[in-house]
Motif scaffolding. Structure first.
Motif, short mmCIF file in Angstrom:
data_model
loop_
_atom_site.label_atom_id
_atom_site.label_comp_id
_atom_site.label_asym_id
_atom_site.label_seq_id
_atom_site.Cartn_x
_atom_site.Cartn_y
_atom_site.Cartn_z
N THR A 1 -23.70 75.19 -62.76
CA THR A 1 -23.19 74.79 -64.07
C THR A 1 -22.75 73.34 -64.07
OG1 THR A 1 -22.48 77.07 -64.52
CG2 THR A 1 -21.49 75.32 -65.86
N ILE B 1 -15.03 69.09 -60.65
CA ILE B 1 -15.44 70.24 -59.86
C ILE B 1 -14.31 70.60 -58.91
CG2 ILE B 1 -17.90 69.77 -60.04
CD1 ILE B 1 -17.78 68.51 -57.25
N GLY C 1 -20.95 78.27 -60.38
CA GLY C 1 -20.13 77.11 -60.72
C GLY C 1 -20.80 75.80 -60.37
N ARG C 2 -21.42 75.76 -59.19
CA ARG C 2 -22.13 74.54 -58.78
C ARG C 2 -23.30 74.27 -59.72
NH1 ARG C 2 -24.28 74.28 -52.73
NH2 ARG C 2 -22.04 73.97 -52.35
N SER D 1 -21.47 70.35 -53.45
CA SER D 1 -21.65 70.38 -54.91
C SER D 1 -21.71 68.96 -55.47
CB SER D 1 -20.51 71.15 -55.57
OG SER D 1 -20.57 72.52 -55.25
N ILE E 1 -14.94 72.70 -64.35
CA ILE E 1 -15.64 73.92 -63.94
C ILE E 1 -14.93 74.46 -62.70
CG2 ILE E 1 -17.81 74.99 -63.26
CD1 ILE E 1 -18.03 71.54 -64.68
N THR E 2 -14.23 75.58 -62.83
CA THR E 2 -13.54 76.14 -61.68
C THR E 2 -14.54 76.93 -60.83
OG1 THR E 2 -12.90 78.28 -62.66
CG2 THR E 2 -11.47 76.37 -63.09
N GLY E 3 -14.21 77.07 -59.55
CA GLY E 3 -15.12 77.79 -58.65
C GLY E 3 -16.47 77.12 -58.56
N SER E 4 -16.48 75.80 -58.50
CA SER E 4 -17.75 75.06 -58.54
C SER E 4 -18.20 74.54 -57.18
CB SER E 4 -17.65 73.91 -59.55
OG SER E 4 -16.42 73.25 -59.48
N ASN F 1 -14.13 78.74 -66.90
CA ASN F 1 -13.35 79.54 -65.94
C ASN F 1 -14.33 80.42 -65.16
OD1 ASN F 1 -10.52 78.86 -66.43
ND2 ASN F 1 -10.85 79.72 -68.45
N ASN F 2 -14.85 79.86 -64.08
CA ASN F 2 -15.86 80.56 -63.29
C ASN F 2 -15.30 81.17 -62.01
OD1 ASN F 2 -18.72 81.09 -62.24
ND2 ASN F 2 -17.91 79.68 -60.70
N ALA F 3 -14.18 80.65 -61.50
CA ALA F 3 -13.65 81.13 -60.22
C ALA F 3 -13.35 82.62 -60.29
CB ALA F 3 -12.39 80.35 -59.86
#
Length: 277
Positions: free
Chosen positions: A22, A35, A19-20, A46, A11-14, A92-94
């Motif tokens: 998720t 993470i 992101g956290r 996180s 999970i990017t941008g976590s 791809n969350n970042a």
């Protein structure tokens, strides 16, 4: 629930926000998670949140990295494989609406800001997809890309570079989904609306109290968020998890799910004439 038992997710941008949330959700439902973020202190927060959910430290791979750098991308993938042996899911969350270094706004923003916006919100996704493709092909894996309702079709004059990058991400996701489904890799998109993460208030220079007031105000305005409240990160995380769950969403390929409390249905004309009296 244990729908992700045996699965490995990046999970990017976590290190915060969606992101956290998720990462906590997937890990609490059985996934081993990687993470990542640039801020090691927030990334530790996180990790602590995941541990608090009852997850073993062995099932967490925490990597401080810049997702826009080739080294950071390679480290994410290699460390995940080294610790967990495979990869099943990439989120791809970042992403970010990067402020202009010279304070320029709207279409006056510098080209350097434009390039940075596309590097983070689109190019990093393209590069991660290319690099992770052979590993997801082995597991018939899932990719969920986090976009934004800023992608359109409504104009976004206050943030044209960010909205353009997200629109490009949506089209890339559709195209890549059809290209990779023959290898068993599913790609889908989530378009969040307003989410109480601080994302929409950082650029405005608001403190925590002012930020909370902003989101509460937005949620109280039916012509902004008809559902009557601003989303929490967990609302979006649940949609991401649905798309990452092959059993629940196997026949959904290359689609965009908008999770915005109805915001995109009351823009323009409907903002003035579409509400009940």
């Amino acid at each position: 629930m244990s729908r992700f038992v045996g699965k490995v997710a990046i999970i990017t941008g976590s290190s915060n926000g969606i992101g956290r949330a998720t990462a906590v959700l997937l890990a609490s439902e059985g996934a081993k998670v990687t993470i990542t973020g640039r801020d090691s202190a927030r990334l530790q927060e996180s990790k602590d949140a995941i541990l608090k959910a009852g997850v073993s430290e062995y099932d967490i791979n925490s990597v401080t990295a810049d997702i826009t750098s080739s080294e950071g991308q390679d480290n994410l993938i290699s460390s995940t494989l080294q610790k967990f042996g495979k990869i099943d899911i990439l989120i791809n969350n970042a992403g970010a609406n990067i402020p202009d270094a010279n304070g320029k706004t709207r279409t006056e923003g510098g080209i350097d800001t434009f390039l940075k916006m596309f590097q983070l919100n689109l190019q990093s996704v393209v590069e991660m997809t290319q690099k992770i493709r052979p590993h997801l092909a082995k597991t018939r894996g899932e990719i969920v890309n986090v976009s934004s309702i800023a992608a359109g079709p409504a104009a976004q004059p206050q943030g044209p570079y960010y909205s353009s990058a997200k629109a490009a991400l949506d089209q890339y996701s559709r195209s890549a989904a059809i290209d990779l489904i023959s290898e068993g890799i599913r790609i889908n998109v989530v378009q969040p609306g307003f989410v109480e993460t601080g994302f929409s208030t950082v650029a405005r220079g608001l403190n925590a109290e002012e930020s909370s007031k902003f989101y509460n105000t937005m949620g109280s305005l039916p012509h902004c968020i008809p559902v009557g409240f601003c989303a929490q990160p967990e609302h979006i995380a649940s949609v991401i998890a649905f798309l990452a769950d092959r059993k629940a969403s196997e026949y959904i390929v290359g689609q965009t799910i908008t999770a915005d409390g109805g915001s995109t249905l009351v823009l323009g004309f409907h903002a003035n004439f579409g509400q009940k009296k």
